[in-house]
Design a protein around this motif. Sequence first.
Motif, short mmCIF file in Angstrom:
data_model
loop_
_atom_site.label_atom_id
_atom_site.label_comp_id
_atom_site.label_asym_id
_atom_site.label_seq_id
_atom_site.Cartn_x
_atom_site.Cartn_y
_atom_site.Cartn_z
N CYS A 83 0.84 -1.20 0.00
CA CYS A 83 0.00 0.00 0.00
C CYS A 83 0.87 1.25 0.00
O CYS A 83 1.81 1.37 0.80
CB CYS A 83 -0.91 -0.01 1.23
SG CYS A 83 -2.09 1.36 1.26
N VAL A 84 0.56 2.17 -0.90
CA VAL A 84 1.29 3.42 -1.01
C VAL A 84 0.52 4.56 -0.35
O VAL A 84 1.08 5.42 0.32
CB VAL A 84 1.57 3.76 -2.49
CG1 VAL A 84 2.30 5.09 -2.61
CG2 VAL A 84 2.37 2.64 -3.15
N TRP A 85 -0.81 4.56 -0.52
CA TRP A 85 -1.64 5.58 0.10
C TRP A 85 -3.05 5.03 0.32
O TRP A 85 -3.47 4.08 -0.32
CB TRP A 85 -1.69 6.87 -0.74
CG TRP A 85 -2.19 6.68 -2.16
CD1 TRP A 85 -1.43 6.45 -3.27
CD2 TRP A 85 -3.56 6.69 -2.61
NE1 TRP A 85 -2.23 6.31 -4.38
CE2 TRP A 85 -3.54 6.46 -4.01
CE3 TRP A 85 -4.77 6.88 -1.97
CZ2 TRP A 85 -4.70 6.43 -4.78
CZ3 TRP A 85 -5.95 6.84 -2.73
CH2 TRP A 85 -5.90 6.61 -4.12
N GLN A 86 -3.77 5.65 1.27
CA GLN A 86 -5.14 5.24 1.60
C GLN A 86 -5.90 6.46 2.12
O GLN A 86 -5.49 7.07 3.10
CB GLN A 86 -5.11 4.13 2.65
CG GLN A 86 -6.48 3.62 3.04
CD GLN A 86 -6.44 2.49 4.07
OE1 GLN A 86 -7.47 1.96 4.46
NE2 GLN A 86 -5.24 2.12 4.54
N ARG A 87 -7.01 6.82 1.44
CA ARG A 87 -7.78 7.97 1.89
C ARG A 87 -9.16 7.96 1.22
O ARG A 87 -9.31 7.52 0.09
CB ARG A 87 -7.08 9.29 1.59
CG ARG A 87 -6.80 9.55 0.12
CD ARG A 87 -6.12 10.90 -0.11
NE ARG A 87 -5.81 11.10 -1.52
CZ ARG A 87 -4.67 10.74 -2.09
NH1 ARG A 87 -3.72 10.15 -1.35
NH2 ARG A 87 -4.47 10.95 -3.37
N ASN A 88 -10.15 8.45 1.94
CA ASN A 88 -11.50 8.66 1.42
C ASN A 88 -12.07 7.44 0.71
O ASN A 88 -12.67 7.53 -0.36
CB ASN A 88 -11.51 9.87 0.46
CG ASN A 88 -11.07 11.15 1.13
OD1 ASN A 88 -11.34 11.37 2.32
ND2 ASN A 88 -10.38 12.01 0.39
#
Length: 220
Positions: A83-88
């Motif tokens: 995982c590189v990013w996680q949002r919304n």
Amino acid sequence: MQNLDPVPDTAIPQVSSPADQRLKPRFALLMRSAKLVSPAGEYLCIIRDISETGVKLRLFHEFPADQPLALESGDGTRIAAECVWQRNGEAGFRFIEPIDVMRFIAEAGTYPKRPVRLRVYHEAIVVSQGIEIPVILRNLSREGARIDTDHRLALSEKLRIVSPALPELNATVCWRRQPAYGVVFRQVMTMEELSLRSLAMQPPEPGQDLPPMRSSFSQE
């Protein structure tokens, strides 16, 4: 509850703005379901777009991004990722190795495509002919489940599944390999409902081992 049921998916090139150009071509997959597999559990997701080196997913809840992860498609193909990013409600992942995108889109894996099943462990009751039978749910999909029980069930037997974690489900036995039985629901869950209900049923025992960190669709 937002309805995110699958529609027939079509791969189309993802058109990006000049400020959002990627080095690798990206393809949008309209509502193709898959799952993230980790030692802590399995999580339903929707593939938004994919490239040789990564993927963007629609998620229904947060997940433990600090653990080894693999993206598993409907034909059983697993791709190791981080995982590189996680949002919304969305997350971006980088593949450990580049993949053959067109093979992935074609779902040219080892096994036939089938609905996504999530591994669970949950005690429940099935009612058949007025008899209450204790069972353990071992996996769950929108259309059915695997249950384990020492009680002998007949093919095509009608059941009612009762559990505080599930809506009351009417089901029919469609296969058996005692003590395991496959049942098909007469009602179909939405993707969001399946995701959130299965989250509460993650197995308490250690998770299954992930495959070696090599993509099933790695480029030769």
